[in-house]
Design a protein around this motif. Sequence first.
Motif, PDB file in Angstrom:
ATOM      1  N   ARG A  85       0.838  -1.213   0.000  1.00  0.00           N
ATOM      2  CA  ARG A  85       0.000   0.000   0.000  1.00  0.00           C
ATOM      3  C   ARG A  85       0.871   1.260   0.000  1.00  0.00           C
ATOM      4  O   ARG A  85       0.501   2.291   0.556  1.00  0.00           O
ATOM      5  CB  ARG A  85      -0.948   0.024   1.200  1.00  0.00           C
ATOM      6  N   MET A  86       2.016   1.171  -0.630  1.00  0.00           N
ATOM      7  CA  MET A  86       2.958   2.283  -0.677  1.00  0.00           C
ATOM      8  C   MET A  86       2.436   3.399  -1.576  1.00  0.00           C
ATOM      9  O   MET A  86       1.779   3.146  -2.587  1.00  0.00           O
ATOM     10  CB  MET A  86       4.300   1.767  -1.211  1.00  0.00           C
ATOM     11  N   GLY A  87       2.709   4.651  -1.213  1.00  0.00           N
ATOM     12  CA  GLY A  87       2.298   5.789  -2.016  1.00  0.00           C
ATOM     13  C   GLY A  87       3.077   5.880  -3.316  1.00  0.00           C
ATOM     14  O   GLY A  87       4.147   5.279  -3.457  1.00  0.00           O
ATOM     15  N   VAL A  88       2.560   6.666  -4.260  1.00  0.00           N
ATOM     16  CA  VAL A  88       3.176   6.769  -5.586  1.00  0.00           C
ATOM     17  C   VAL A  88       4.594   7.318  -5.509  1.00  0.00           C
ATOM     18  O   VAL A  88       5.521   6.785  -6.133  1.00  0.00           O
ATOM     19  CB  VAL A  88       2.309   7.650  -6.516  1.00  0.00           C
ATOM     20  N   GLU A  89       4.793   8.380  -4.737  1.00  0.00           N
ATOM     21  CA  GLU A  89       6.117   9.001  -4.648  1.00  0.00           C
ATOM     22  C   GLU A  89       7.121   8.056  -3.981  1.00  0.00           C
ATOM     23  O   GLU A  89       8.267   7.939  -4.425  1.00  0.00           O
ATOM     24  CB  GLU A  89       6.030  10.313  -3.869  1.00  0.00           C
ATOM     25  N   GLU A  90       6.703   7.396  -2.908  1.00  0.00           N
ATOM     26  CA  GLU A  90       7.594   6.457  -2.215  1.00  0.00           C
ATOM     27  C   GLU A  90       7.935   5.282  -3.123  1.00  0.00           C
ATOM     28  O   GLU A  90       9.087   4.815  -3.154  1.00  0.00           O
ATOM     29  CB  GLU A  90       6.936   5.960  -0.931  1.00  0.00           C
ATOM     30  N   LEU A  91       6.955   4.841  -3.889  1.00  0.00           N
ATOM     31  CA  LEU A  91       7.182   3.724  -4.815  1.00  0.00           C
ATOM     32  C   LEU A  91       8.169   4.110  -5.906  1.00  0.00           C
ATOM     33  O   LEU A  91       9.042   3.321  -6.270  1.00  0.00           O
ATOM     34  CB  LEU A  91       5.853   3.285  -5.434  1.00  0.00           C
ATOM     35  N   GLU A  92       8.039   5.336  -6.425  1.00  0.00           N
ATOM     36  CA  GLU A  92       8.957   5.801  -7.462  1.00  0.00           C
ATOM     37  C   GLU A  92      10.377   5.919  -6.897  1.00  0.00           C
ATOM     38  O   GLU A  92      11.361   5.582  -7.568  1.00  0.00           O
ATOM     39  CB  GLU A  92       8.490   7.142  -8.014  1.00  0.00           C
ATOM     40  N   GLY A  93      10.482   6.381  -5.656  1.00  0.00           N
ATOM     41  CA  GLY A  93      11.795   6.453  -5.011  1.00  0.00           C
ATOM     42  C   GLY A  93      12.417   5.084  -4.855  1.00  0.00           C
ATOM     43  O   GLY A  93      13.624   4.908  -5.050  1.00  0.00           O
ATOM     44  N   LEU A  94      11.574   4.091  -4.536  1.00  0.00           N
ATOM     45  CA  LEU A  94      12.066   2.719  -4.400  1.00  0.00           C
ATOM     46  C   LEU A  94      12.516   2.172  -5.748  1.00  0.00           C
ATOM     47  O   LEU A  94      13.536   1.475  -5.843  1.00  0.00           O
ATOM     48  CB  LEU A  94      10.971   1.836  -3.797  1.00  0.00           C
ATOM     49  N   ARG A  95      11.769   2.487  -6.810  1.00  0.00           N
ATOM     50  CA  ARG A  95      12.147   2.044  -8.161  1.00  0.00           C
ATOM     51  C   ARG A  95      13.526   2.586  -8.523  1.00  0.00           C
ATOM     52  O   ARG A  95      14.388   1.849  -9.044  1.00  0.00           O
ATOM     53  CB  ARG A  95      11.111   2.522  -9.180  1.00  0.00           C
ATOM     54  N   MET A  96      13.742   3.861  -8.254  1.00  0.00           N
ATOM     55  CA  MET A  96      15.045   4.460  -8.546  1.00  0.00           C
ATOM     56  C   MET A  96      16.153   3.849  -7.678  1.00  0.00           C
ATOM     57  O   MET A  96      17.291   3.685  -8.140  1.00  0.00           O
ATOM     58  CB  MET A  96      14.973   5.978  -8.315  1.00  0.00           C
ATOM     59  N   SER A  97      15.809   3.488  -6.440  1.00  0.00           N
ATOM     60  CA  SER A  97      16.798   2.849  -5.556  1.00  0.00           C
ATOM     61  C   SER A  97      17.225   1.489  -6.093  1.00  0.00           C
ATOM     62  O   SER A  97      18.400   1.127  -6.026  1.00  0.00           O
ATOM     63  CB  SER A  97      16.222   2.690  -4.148  1.00  0.00           C
TER      64      SER A  97
END
Length: 397
Positions: A85-97
């Motif tokens: 249930r991660m937010g869009v911004e946090e998910l995008e940050g994880l993708r970049m990580s």
Amino acid sequence: LASKVIRMIAGQFLGLDSTITSVAGKIATKMKMSEAKVVASLKGIAAGTAIAAAGFVALAVAFGPPVKKAAELEDIMFMIRQKTRMGVEELEGLRMSFIRLSSDLPLSAVELAKVGIIAGQMGIHTAEAIETLAFQAAKFAKTTTFTEEEAAKALARLSNIFQMPIDQAENLASAMVLMANTSTAQASDLFEITKRFGAMGKTIGLTAAEAVAFSAVLIDAGVTSEVAGSSMNKIIDQMATKTKEFGAQLGMSASQFQEFLGKKPAEAMTAFFQSFEGMGKFQVIERLNQLGLRSVRVRQSVLGLAAQAGKLTDKIKESSQAFRDATELNRAYEDLTKSLNARMDILKGSFDNMLIIIGHHLIPIVKKFVDLGIEFLDWFANLDPGIQKFLTFAFVG
């Protein structure tokens, strides 16, 4: 290649004047239209179909590899979001990580992100925790016989059992790598045994590193994972409840043994196993019967640990030190990545990441073309059957 495809398909359709003329008369008669109008319509349809078909094929040829890689990562991130249930911004940050971290690993961001799904399934829901587990599990997998997913499950499961924060995954992996490298046990053996008696061990204060050390010595003693896990559960249970009998085995009172077990559980367990050192098999069996430990599995484990009693204390110290230092995993991983095969894998992963980055920027464009393709196919499906047949035969030659 894409331009050749466009010219080939366009030529296939646009060189159809004679075919169009011969078909137009039949369609005009059937539909009661002038032949000139039918010819003009068919030429327009043929030209439009040629451009559309050529465009879609060229798009697939030109954008296929990077878009496919980026879309695969996008799908995995969607699954992580479902689990966490991660937010869009946090998910995008994880993708970049994942992309950033995988540049130092012999695997791509897609492979690293798959660990994130495991983390979500194991109840880990923050981007920081998932990033930590994925990175450490990837290194753990490369230095053991685990896959990345198996390594993540092992670290997450044992962290849950011993109620450890996930940022100690590197500590745990370091202890397991050292034990696997200095015993006959595989990391998978250590996990299988430790997960079986870890919860019971935790109730008397046993640490994860100490439990891993016991598991390593049990494997060295020739005890199987299933036998070791179930017998250790039984021994710890009896040890915690029959303090008088176990104290007598060590020459202590019940209260003295209870205090010893409460303050230094690993030492108390080690002392118990060492107390059987030098005894004959039948004498050991008699003592175990007096302690309520009558099963064959327990006997096998006690006899095995008694035979390995000399190394048990050292293994516990080594494993605990490796856990505290948290350097063994990195040391083993750095040694591994010096090989040519590992460097080639890192190169391949970096290339895949380049495709992912390019594809990520192309996905919005491709989505628009896909939408147009859907509209085109709907339009084609609603054409008059005669025209559909004409276009079909025209395309296949």
